[in-house]
Design a protein around this motif. Sequence first.
Motif, PDB file in Angstrom:
ATOM      1  N   TRP A  61      50.428 -40.320   7.837  1.00 14.36           N
ATOM      2  CA  TRP A  61      49.748 -38.889   7.741  1.00 14.36           C
ATOM      3  C   TRP A  61      48.217 -39.450   7.402  1.00 14.36           C
ATOM      4  CZ3 TRP A  61      49.027 -34.198   8.310  1.00 14.36           C
ATOM      5  CH2 TRP A  61      48.059 -33.598   7.365  1.00 14.36           C
ATOM      6  N   ASN A  62      48.220 -40.493   6.617  1.00 10.04           N
ATOM      7  CA  ASN A  62      46.652 -40.963   6.294  1.00 10.04           C
ATOM      8  C   ASN A  62      45.926 -41.364   7.709  1.00 10.04           C
ATOM      9  OD1 ASN A  62      48.421 -43.211   6.896  1.00 10.04           O
ATOM     10  ND2 ASN A  62      47.206 -44.686   5.800  1.00 10.04           N
ATOM     11  N   ARG A  63      46.428 -41.963   8.964  1.00 14.13           N
ATOM     12  CA  ARG A  63      45.846 -42.003   9.964  1.00 14.13           C
ATOM     13  C   ARG A  63      45.347 -40.709  10.513  1.00 14.13           C
ATOM     14  NH1 ARG A  63      49.993 -46.082  10.276  1.00 14.13           N
ATOM     15  NH2 ARG A  63      51.160 -44.465  11.735  1.00 14.13           N
ATOM     16  N   GLN A  64      46.431 -39.777  10.507  1.00 14.24           N
ATOM     17  CA  GLN A  64      46.161 -38.417  10.902  1.00 14.24           C
ATOM     18  C   GLN A  64      44.866 -37.834  10.552  1.00 14.24           C
ATOM     19  OE1 GLN A  64      47.979 -37.557  13.397  1.00 14.24           O
ATOM     20  NE2 GLN A  64      47.191 -35.779  13.816  1.00 14.24           N
ATOM     21  N   LEU A  65      44.757 -38.315   9.120  1.00 14.67           N
ATOM     22  CA  LEU A  65      43.703 -37.666   8.254  1.00 14.67           C
ATOM     23  C   LEU A  65      42.499 -38.123   8.816  1.00 14.67           C
ATOM     24  CD1 LEU A  65      45.240 -37.212   4.701  1.00 14.67           C
ATOM     25  CD2 LEU A  65      44.539 -35.647   6.106  1.00 14.67           C
ATOM     26  N   ARG A  66      42.386 -39.183   9.094  1.00 13.70           N
ATOM     27  CA  ARG A  66      40.975 -39.835   9.739  1.00 13.70           C
ATOM     28  C   ARG A  66      40.595 -39.220  10.993  1.00 13.70           C
ATOM     29  NH1 ARG A  66      44.140 -45.056   8.567  1.00 13.70           N
ATOM     30  NH2 ARG A  66      43.578 -45.576   6.319  1.00 13.70           N
ATOM     31  N   LEU A  67      41.253 -38.532  11.661  1.00 18.31           N
ATOM     32  CA  LEU A  67      40.954 -37.659  12.818  1.00 18.31           C
ATOM     33  C   LEU A  67      40.360 -36.549  12.604  1.00 18.31           C
ATOM     34  CD1 LEU A  67      44.095 -38.303  15.094  1.00 18.31           C
ATOM     35  CD2 LEU A  67      42.082 -39.675  15.116  1.00 18.31           C
ATOM     36  N   THR A  68      40.385 -36.052  11.293  1.00 18.35           N
ATOM     37  CA  THR A  68      39.949 -34.766  10.813  1.00 18.35           C
ATOM     38  C   THR A  68      38.350 -35.087  10.172  1.00 18.35           C
ATOM     39  OG1 THR A  68      40.635 -34.927   8.479  1.00 18.35           O
ATOM     40  CG2 THR A  68      42.115 -34.074  10.258  1.00 18.35           C
ATOM     41  N   PRO A  69      37.703 -33.956   9.963  1.00 16.39           N
ATOM     42  CA  PRO A  69      36.401 -34.096   9.003  1.00 16.39           C
ATOM     43  C   PRO A  69      36.410 -34.773   7.582  1.00 16.39           C
ATOM     44  CG  PRO A  69      36.360 -31.878  10.106  1.00 16.39           C
ATOM     45  CD  PRO A  69      37.799 -32.446  10.046  1.00 16.39           C
ATOM     46  N   LEU A  70      37.559 -34.742   7.097  1.00 12.76           N
ATOM     47  CA  LEU A  70      37.824 -35.534   5.745  1.00 12.76           C
ATOM     48  C   LEU A  70      37.431 -36.712   5.832  1.00 12.76           C
ATOM     49  CD1 LEU A  70      39.016 -35.077   2.988  1.00 12.76           C
ATOM     50  CD2 LEU A  70      41.123 -36.136   3.899  1.00 12.76           C
ATOM     51  N   SER A  71      36.605 -37.108   4.766  1.00 13.13           N
ATOM     52  CA  SER A  71      36.011 -38.284   4.491  1.00 13.13           C
ATOM     53  C   SER A  71      36.717 -39.192   3.976  1.00 13.13           C
ATOM     54  CB  SER A  71      34.591 -38.302   3.920  1.00 13.13           C
ATOM     55  OG  SER A  71      34.730 -37.923   2.691  1.00 13.13           O
ATOM     56  N   GLY A  72      36.665 -40.485   3.991  1.00 13.47           N
ATOM     57  CA  GLY A  72      37.482 -41.559   3.178  1.00 13.47           C
ATOM     58  C   GLY A  72      37.372 -41.162   1.681  1.00 13.47           C
ATOM     59  N   THR A  73      36.134 -41.168   1.244  1.00 13.17           N
ATOM     60  CA  THR A  73      35.930 -40.730   0.073  1.00 13.17           C
ATOM     61  C   THR A  73      36.348 -39.333  -0.384  1.00 13.17           C
ATOM     62  OG1 THR A  73      33.594 -41.785   0.184  1.00 13.17           O
ATOM     63  CG2 THR A  73      33.896 -40.293  -1.787  1.00 13.17           C
ATOM     64  N   GLY A  74      36.349 -38.241   0.325  1.00  9.42           N
ATOM     65  CA  GLY A  74      37.232 -37.176  -0.121  1.00  9.42           C
ATOM     66  C   GLY A  74      38.615 -37.414  -0.181  1.00  9.42           C
TER      67      GLY A  74
ATOM     68  N   PHE B 279      37.853 -52.308  -5.439  1.00 11.22           N
ATOM     69  CA  PHE B 279      38.988 -53.089  -4.541  1.00 11.22           C
ATOM     70  C   PHE B 279      39.626 -51.755  -3.663  1.00 11.22           C
ATOM     71  CE2 PHE B 279      43.014 -55.812  -4.859  1.00 11.22           C
ATOM     72  CZ  PHE B 279      42.867 -56.520  -3.865  1.00 11.22           C
ATOM     73  N   ILE B 280      39.722 -50.786  -3.980  1.00 12.31           N
ATOM     74  CA  ILE B 280      40.532 -49.576  -3.235  1.00 12.31           C
ATOM     75  C   ILE B 280      39.648 -49.235  -2.073  1.00 12.31           C
ATOM     76  CG2 ILE B 280      40.818 -47.183  -3.310  1.00 12.31           C
ATOM     77  CD1 ILE B 280      41.864 -47.604  -6.426  1.00 12.31           C
ATOM     78  N   VAL B 281      38.159 -49.162  -2.553  1.00 12.02           N
ATOM     79  CA  VAL B 281      37.485 -48.926  -1.355  1.00 12.02           C
ATOM     80  C   VAL B 281      37.524 -49.984   0.048  1.00 12.02           C
ATOM     81  CG1 VAL B 281      35.046 -48.565  -0.634  1.00 12.02           C
ATOM     82  CG2 VAL B 281      35.955 -47.423  -2.731  1.00 12.02           C
ATOM     83  N   TRP B 282      37.575 -51.297  -0.729  1.00 10.97           N
ATOM     84  CA  TRP B 282      37.569 -52.289   0.321  1.00 10.97           C
ATOM     85  C   TRP B 282      38.927 -52.162   1.074  1.00 10.97           C
ATOM     86  CZ3 TRP B 282      41.402 -56.019   0.303  1.00 10.97           C
ATOM     87  CH2 TRP B 282      41.522 -57.098   1.179  1.00 10.97           C
ATOM     88  N   ARG B 283      39.873 -52.023   0.420  1.00  8.61           N
ATOM     89  CA  ARG B 283      41.244 -52.066   1.050  1.00  8.61           C
ATOM     90  C   ARG B 283      41.327 -50.935   2.171  1.00  8.61           C
ATOM     91  NH1 ARG B 283      45.775 -54.453   3.135  1.00  8.61           N
ATOM     92  NH2 ARG B 283      47.331 -52.743   3.351  1.00  8.61           N
ATOM     93  N   TYR B 284      40.737 -49.555   1.630  1.00  5.26           N
ATOM     94  CA  TYR B 284      40.641 -48.399   2.511  1.00  5.26           C
ATOM     95  C   TYR B 284      40.117 -48.823   3.867  1.00  5.26           C
ATOM     96  CZ  TYR B 284      40.493 -43.754   4.171  1.00  5.26           C
ATOM     97  OH  TYR B 284      40.400 -42.590   4.946  1.00  5.26           O
ATOM     98  N   ARG B 285      38.756 -49.412   3.359  1.00  6.57           N
ATOM     99  CA  ARG B 285      37.886 -49.531   4.867  1.00  6.57           C
ATOM    100  C   ARG B 285      38.641 -50.568   5.715  1.00  6.57           C
ATOM    101  NH1 ARG B 285      31.877 -49.970   1.884  1.00  6.57           N
ATOM    102  NH2 ARG B 285      31.741 -47.693   1.464  1.00  6.57           N
ATOM    103  N   ARG B 286      39.269 -51.493   5.134  1.00  7.11           N
ATOM    104  CA  ARG B 286      39.969 -52.513   6.129  1.00  7.11           C
ATOM    105  C   ARG B 286      41.236 -51.824   6.889  1.00  7.11           C
ATOM    106  NH1 ARG B 286      43.018 -57.965   3.696  1.00  7.11           N
ATOM    107  NH2 ARG B 286      43.545 -58.761   5.924  1.00  7.11           N
ATOM    108  N   ASP B 287      41.925 -51.282   6.018  1.00  5.23           N
ATOM    109  CA  ASP B 287      42.973 -50.306   6.699  1.00  5.23           C
ATOM    110  C   ASP B 287      42.600 -49.546   7.821  1.00  5.23           C
ATOM    111  OD1 ASP B 287      45.808 -49.925   6.704  1.00  5.23           O
ATOM    112  OD2 ASP B 287      45.511 -47.889   5.785  1.00  5.23           O
ATOM    113  N   ALA B 288      41.573 -48.668   7.534  1.00  4.03           N
ATOM    114  CA  ALA B 288      40.838 -47.986   8.556  1.00  4.03           C
ATOM    115  C   ALA B 288      40.340 -48.386   9.740  1.00  4.03           C
ATOM    116  CB  ALA B 288      39.783 -46.962   7.911  1.00  4.03           C
ATOM    117  N   ALA B 289      39.787 -49.580   9.609  1.00  2.00           N
ATOM    118  CA  ALA B 289      39.372 -50.428  10.905  1.00  2.00           C
ATOM    119  C   ALA B 289      40.488 -51.031  11.252  1.00  2.00           C
ATOM    120  CB  ALA B 289      38.505 -51.609  10.081  1.00  2.00           C
ATOM    121  N   ARG B 290      41.768 -51.260  10.817  1.00  2.00           N
ATOM    122  CA  ARG B 290      42.630 -51.858  11.765  1.00  2.00           C
ATOM    123  C   ARG B 290      43.561 -50.850  12.513  1.00  2.00           C
ATOM    124  NH1 ARG B 290      46.362 -55.663   7.745  1.00  2.00           N
ATOM    125  NH2 ARG B 290      46.340 -53.715   6.480  1.00  2.00           N
ATOM    126  N   SER B 291      43.216 -49.553  12.072  1.00  3.60           N
ATOM    127  CA  SER B 291      44.083 -48.402  12.676  1.00  3.60           C
ATOM    128  C   SER B 291      43.243 -47.691  13.387  1.00  3.60           C
ATOM    129  CB  SER B 291      44.424 -47.409  11.641  1.00  3.60           C
ATOM    130  OG  SER B 291      43.413 -46.954  10.693  1.00  3.60           O
TER     131      SER B 291
END
Length: 247
Positions: free
Chosen positions: A84-97, A235-247
């Motif tokens: 579901w988190n990967r699906q949300l990245r295809l929407t206008p929802l930002s990582g911060t949001g 740490f959370i922001v770093w992890r989220y960006r790393r996860d987003a880059a890999r997917s």
Amino acid sequence: MSIAYLGLESLRQIRNARSMIFTLAVPLVMLVAFGGAFGASGQTDPVTKLPWIAVTTIQVAGYGGMMAALSLAFNIVTERSIGWNRQLRLTPLSGTGYLLSKLVASMLMALVSIVVIFSVSGILFHSDLPLANWLTAGLGLWLGVIPFALIGILIGQFAKPEYAQPLFMAVFMGMAVLGGLWIPLQIFPAWVADVAVIVPSYWLNRIGQMGAHQNGDILTPAVVLLVWTVVLAAFIVWRYRRDAARS
């Protein structure tokens, strides 16, 4: 999009009856058990100089608020496992949001837990602590829960579904014991108290007690909890960006 998702996520958490019962049942049982044993007699805690029922209520409310905040981990683990988190990245929802929605939903759950526990304590045990002191104690506890909401997000980002439950219990029980939210630290060896001052749950308990007193060096627990918040958020922001880059 972020504001809309924030509202939907918060509503989803509040309507999750099983999660609400889980985060309220154990703290309320503890409150009734310990409050009934010591609170009705009007005793004063020799360490904090607060009415015993006030000390017990603050500990139980901190326990419940921490449990509510950390339990967000299970939702994030589930969302990651089904993609579901990967699906949300295809929407206008930002990582911060996305991350902010999780934090706000977690804080809302914690607020409900703290308010219910304080209300039940007032109805059952009628402490003579002034209402203003209860309000400042509750506010201190609620703001002090922020690091635990971030820990819940962090667990959700790292844990696999099969390891989420044991990891949650290890973190939660360790924090509860070291914070003095379950068992008074005075009964442990001195080295346990020395370790306890490192963890945020100790300062969560302290900031609640200072709110009840409406005096004391509130700057120290506030700074410690703020440092935990900043480090965990980074740490959370770093992890989220790393996860987003890999997917």
